[in-house]
Write an enzyme that holds these catalytic residues in place. Structure first.
Site, PDB file in Angstrom:
ATOM      1  N   LYS A 111     -36.956 -15.475 -76.199  1.00  0.00           N
ATOM      2  CA  LYS A 111     -35.700 -14.926 -75.668  1.00  0.00           C
ATOM      3  C   LYS A 111     -36.012 -14.294 -74.328  1.00  0.00           C
ATOM      4  O   LYS A 111     -37.135 -13.840 -74.096  1.00  0.00           O
ATOM      5  CB  LYS A 111     -35.142 -13.852 -76.614  1.00  0.00           C
ATOM      6  CG  LYS A 111     -33.666 -13.648 -76.459  1.00  0.00           C
ATOM      7  CD  LYS A 111     -32.889 -14.715 -77.197  1.00  0.00           C
ATOM      8  CE  LYS A 111     -31.403 -14.498 -77.172  1.00  0.00           C
ATOM      9  NZ  LYS A 111     -30.720 -15.376 -78.122  1.00  0.00           N
ATOM     10  N   ASN A 228     -17.989 -16.794 -76.252  1.00  0.00           N
ATOM     11  CA  ASN A 228     -18.255 -18.182 -76.659  1.00  0.00           C
ATOM     12  C   ASN A 228     -18.304 -18.342 -78.181  1.00  0.00           C
ATOM     13  O   ASN A 228     -17.648 -19.224 -78.749  1.00  0.00           O
ATOM     14  CB  ASN A 228     -19.565 -18.656 -76.014  1.00  0.00           C
ATOM     15  CG  ASN A 228     -19.922 -20.056 -76.454  1.00  0.00           C
ATOM     16  OD1 ASN A 228     -20.479 -20.255 -77.534  1.00  0.00           O
ATOM     17  ND2 ASN A 228     -19.559 -21.034 -75.652  1.00  0.00           N
ATOM     18  N   SER A 356     -28.435 -27.506 -79.412  1.00  0.00           N
ATOM     19  CA  SER A 356     -29.381 -27.415 -78.284  1.00  0.00           C
ATOM     20  C   SER A 356     -30.540 -28.383 -78.511  1.00  0.00           C
ATOM     21  O   SER A 356     -31.006 -29.051 -77.582  1.00  0.00           O
ATOM     22  CB  SER A 356     -29.960 -26.005 -78.190  1.00  0.00           C
ATOM     23  OG  SER A 356     -29.132 -25.183 -77.442  1.00  0.00           O
TER      24      SER A 356
HETATM   25  P1  NAD Z   1     -20.320 -14.100 -74.575  1.00  0.00           P
HETATM   26  O1  NAD Z   1     -20.823 -13.418 -73.369  1.00  0.00           O
HETATM   27  O2  NAD Z   1     -19.636 -15.417 -74.416  1.00  0.00           O
HETATM   28  O3  NAD Z   1     -19.328 -13.145 -75.380  1.00  0.00           O
HETATM   29  C1  NAD Z   1     -19.657 -11.860 -75.768  1.00  0.00           C
HETATM   30  C2  NAD Z   1     -18.355 -11.176 -76.164  1.00  0.00           C
HETATM   31  O4  NAD Z   1     -18.638  -9.918 -76.728  1.00  0.00           O
HETATM   32  C3  NAD Z   1     -17.425 -10.931 -74.983  1.00  0.00           C
HETATM   33  O5  NAD Z   1     -16.096 -11.198 -75.363  1.00  0.00           O
HETATM   34  C4  NAD Z   1     -17.594  -9.444 -74.710  1.00  0.00           C
HETATM   35  O6  NAD Z   1     -16.461  -8.867 -74.089  1.00  0.00           O
HETATM   36  C5  NAD Z   1     -17.796  -8.946 -76.128  1.00  0.00           C
HETATM   37  N1  NAD Z   1     -18.406  -7.630 -76.189  1.00  0.00           N
HETATM   38  C6  NAD Z   1     -19.390  -7.078 -75.442  1.00  0.00           C
HETATM   39  N2  NAD Z   1     -19.601  -5.824 -75.831  1.00  0.00           N
HETATM   40  C7  NAD Z   1     -18.754  -5.580 -76.855  1.00  0.00           C
HETATM   41  C8  NAD Z   1     -18.497  -4.467 -77.685  1.00  0.00           C
HETATM   42  N3  NAD Z   1     -19.187  -3.335 -77.527  1.00  0.00           N
HETATM   43  N4  NAD Z   1     -17.545  -4.578 -78.649  1.00  0.00           N
HETATM   44  C9  NAD Z   1     -16.842  -5.709 -78.812  1.00  0.00           C
HETATM   45  N5  NAD Z   1     -17.047  -6.797 -78.056  1.00  0.00           N
HETATM   46  C10 NAD Z   1     -17.989  -6.727 -77.100  1.00  0.00           C
HETATM   47  O7  NAD Z   1     -21.564 -14.211 -75.565  1.00  0.00           O
HETATM   48  P2  NAD Z   1     -21.729 -15.157 -76.813  1.00  0.00           P
HETATM   49  O8  NAD Z   1     -22.511 -16.333 -76.379  1.00  0.00           O
HETATM   50  O9  NAD Z   1     -20.435 -15.344 -77.510  1.00  0.00           O
HETATM   51  O10 NAD Z   1     -22.702 -14.265 -77.699  1.00  0.00           O
HETATM   52  C11 NAD Z   1     -22.204 -13.315 -78.647  1.00  0.00           C
HETATM   53  C12 NAD Z   1     -23.253 -13.109 -79.701  1.00  0.00           C
HETATM   54  O11 NAD Z   1     -23.546 -14.363 -80.313  1.00  0.00           O
HETATM   55  C13 NAD Z   1     -24.594 -12.571 -79.180  1.00  0.00           C
HETATM   56  O12 NAD Z   1     -25.169 -11.740 -80.158  1.00  0.00           O
HETATM   57  C14 NAD Z   1     -25.425 -13.832 -79.025  1.00  0.00           C
HETATM   58  O13 NAD Z   1     -26.812 -13.566 -79.073  1.00  0.00           O
HETATM   59  C15 NAD Z   1     -24.934 -14.608 -80.238  1.00  0.00           C
HETATM   60  N6  NAD Z   1     -25.202 -16.040 -80.175  1.00  0.00           N
HETATM   61  C16 NAD Z   1     -24.583 -16.825 -79.250  1.00  0.00           C
HETATM   62  C17 NAD Z   1     -24.881 -18.185 -79.217  1.00  0.00           C
HETATM   63  C18 NAD Z   1     -24.201 -19.116 -78.256  1.00  0.00           C
HETATM   64  O14 NAD Z   1     -24.436 -20.331 -78.354  1.00  0.00           O
HETATM   65  N7  NAD Z   1     -23.349 -18.654 -77.381  1.00  0.00           N
HETATM   66  C19 NAD Z   1     -25.797 -18.723 -80.123  1.00  0.00           C
HETATM   67  C20 NAD Z   1     -26.388 -17.890 -81.055  1.00  0.00           C
HETATM   68  C21 NAD Z   1     -26.069 -16.541 -81.076  1.00  0.00           C
END
Ligand code: NAD
Length: 423
Positions: A111, A228, A356
């Site tokens: 990471k 996302n 991925s």
């Molecule tokens: P992203 O940046 O697309 O979205 C994150 C969201 O969380 C945003 O809407 C943001 O406004 C919100 N956010 C931030 N702080 C917050 C808070 N304190 N309270 C409520 N909402 C809050 O990111 P993502 O890719 O959706 O990732 C979100 C989680 O999913 C992370 O933990 C990431 O590690 C995990 N994840 C994502 C993926 C992926 O493919 N995108 C894969 C595995 C895990």
């Protein structure tokens, strides 16, 4: 016990719990715990106003016994500062090791991240590109299609992935699409990568719902984080007949007990940069969001959201961790005792890394599958992994996180012991 707010401690405790259950020796635990390498880099970047700013970036490579390192890159500024971020990426890299093992892709765990919040700081596209390319340059020696393959994470998108691929390719003088995943389709990206994490989570939810003889149709859902991961969970669950009654993002949380129209909510969020203020919704606190009565709670934002207090007060049947590390170890115990099924992050969001992996395979063979083929491969794999974990959980009378960790740790130990130590 006071809640552990250090994700590295949480990741280590989860590993130790699995090691206890598996009877793994002290030496082997130490090997499995520590990352192989943590690189900290200084990133001087020229900003639009002509000033130079120094950013800090990290890449933690936890374990590569099962294949090259794999894991996202986030641009974020956790409250604990740069030191906290180092421990955060270490924890996230360990979780990637276990996740890749559970979903059975031939990767290890890594990471990375840069300590910067592009949203808060309203960085321009040019500033974002210069930070991204400088970071790619700084970590270029330790990444590569057969070494370490990054991907998007919080506040990074396919744009940054393209820039990292392009920087790496230019440094090496070769076209290297498989150095990174999460690229746009015209840069060698895979169909369905955008929906992968959310859809994979929904497949896990569907299996969990069946296992407790519930139905998705008519179920009430709460989603923390509308990015996302959270958006696609909402979209697919709505298609299956569920009602999304509350959502949140970094600006706040909103509720509408009759259920949101997700298409309209997405349009609203795109236009207004937040879900707050959406029509016919009421603003609620984060605490209210997590503790309102629902059937399925989906943390899809950040770590450390469900502590022992929240765990004692949630009113749901299933928690599906789309986010990484949202639940603290002492909260796990409470949820298990309250018979709330928690689908752990390393299983619930593994659809992302699975697609991925398919993107990397397609880049390596130069042949691209249809969206249907990709989704069907992922669906098959995630269902298989879900039931493998559920079976271990029932057999050993442990929660699904412990069961998932048992499956993962066994696979990594197997690979390590087959190879042995050299030099
Ligand atoms: P992203 O940046 O697309 O979205 C994150 C969201 O969380 C945003 O809407 C943001 O406004 C919100 N956010 C931030 N702080 C917050 C808070 N304190 N309270 C409520 N909402 C809050 O990111 P993502 O890719 O959706 O990732 C979100 C989680 O999913 C992370 O933990 C990431 O590690 C995990 N994840 C994502 C993926 C992926 O493919 N995108 C894969 C595995 C895990």
């Amino acid at each position: 016990m006071a809640p552990l707010l250090d994700p590295w401690k949480n990741a280590t405790q989860q590993l130790y719990d699995a090691c206890d259950l598996l009877g793994i020796s002290k030496e082997l635990r130490q090997y499995l715990e520590q990352p192989n390498k943590v690189l900290k880099v200084k990133l001087p970047v020229k900003m639009d106003d002509g000033n130079i700013r120094i950013f800090t970036g990290f890449r933690s490579q936890h374990n590569n016994d099962r294949g090259p390192y794999k894991g996202g890159i986030r641009f974020f500024d956790p409250d604990g500062g740069v030191e906290y971020m180092e421990r955060e990426v270490m924890a996230l890299s360990a979780w990637m090791t276990w996740k890749c093992a559970i979903i059975d892709v031939p990767f290890g765990g890594a990471k990375g991240g840069v300590f910067v919040n592009p949203k808060k700081e309203k960085l321009s596209a040019g500033e974002m590109e210069r930070i991204t390319r400088r970071f790619a340059y700084a970590i270029s020696e330790i990444i590569g299609p057969k070494k370490d393959i990054p991907a998007p994470d919080v506040y990074t998108t396919s744009t940054e992935m393209t820039q990292i691929m392009d920087t790496f390719s230019k440094l090496h003088g070769t076209y290297e699409p498989s150095v990174i995943t999460g690229k746009p389709i015209n840069q060698g990206g895979s169909l369905a990568r955008d929906v992968a994490t959310g859809l994979g989570c929904v497949y896990c939810i569907r299996e969990a719902v069946k296992s407790i003889k519930m139905k998705i149709s008519g179920a009430c859902i709460i989603i923390q984080g509308f990015g996302n991961a959270g958006i696609f969970v909402a979209e697919y669950l709505e298609k299956m007949g569920a009602k999304i009654i509350a959502v949140s993002d970094s600006k706040g949380a909103v509720i509408n007990k009759s259920g949101f129209d997700i298409k309209k909510l997405i349009e609203y969020k795109q236009k207004n940069k937040s879900v707050v203020g959406f029509s016919k919704s009421n603003k609620i606190t984060n605490h209210e969001l997590l503790t309102t009565k629902c059937d399925i709670l989906v943390p899809a934002a950040l770590e450390n959201q469900i502590d022992s207090h929240i765990a004692s007060n949630v009113k749901c049947k299933i928690i599906a961790e789309a986010a990484n590390g949202p639940t603290l170890p002492d909260a796990d115990e409470i949820l298990h005792n309250r018979k709330i099924t928690t689908i752990p992050d390393i299983l619930a969001n593994s659809g992302g890394v699975y697609i991925s992996y398919l993107e990397w395979v397609q880049n390596n063979i130069g042949y691209y599958w249809s969206k249907e083929e990709i989704i069907s491969k992922m669906e098959k794999k995630i269902i298989q992994s879900f039931h493998e974990v559920l079976t271990i959980s029932k057999k050993n009378k442990v929660d699904m996180r412990k069961a998932a960790m048992m499956v993962a740790v066994n696979k990594v130990v197997d690979a390590f012991q087959t190879k042995g130590i050299w030099p």
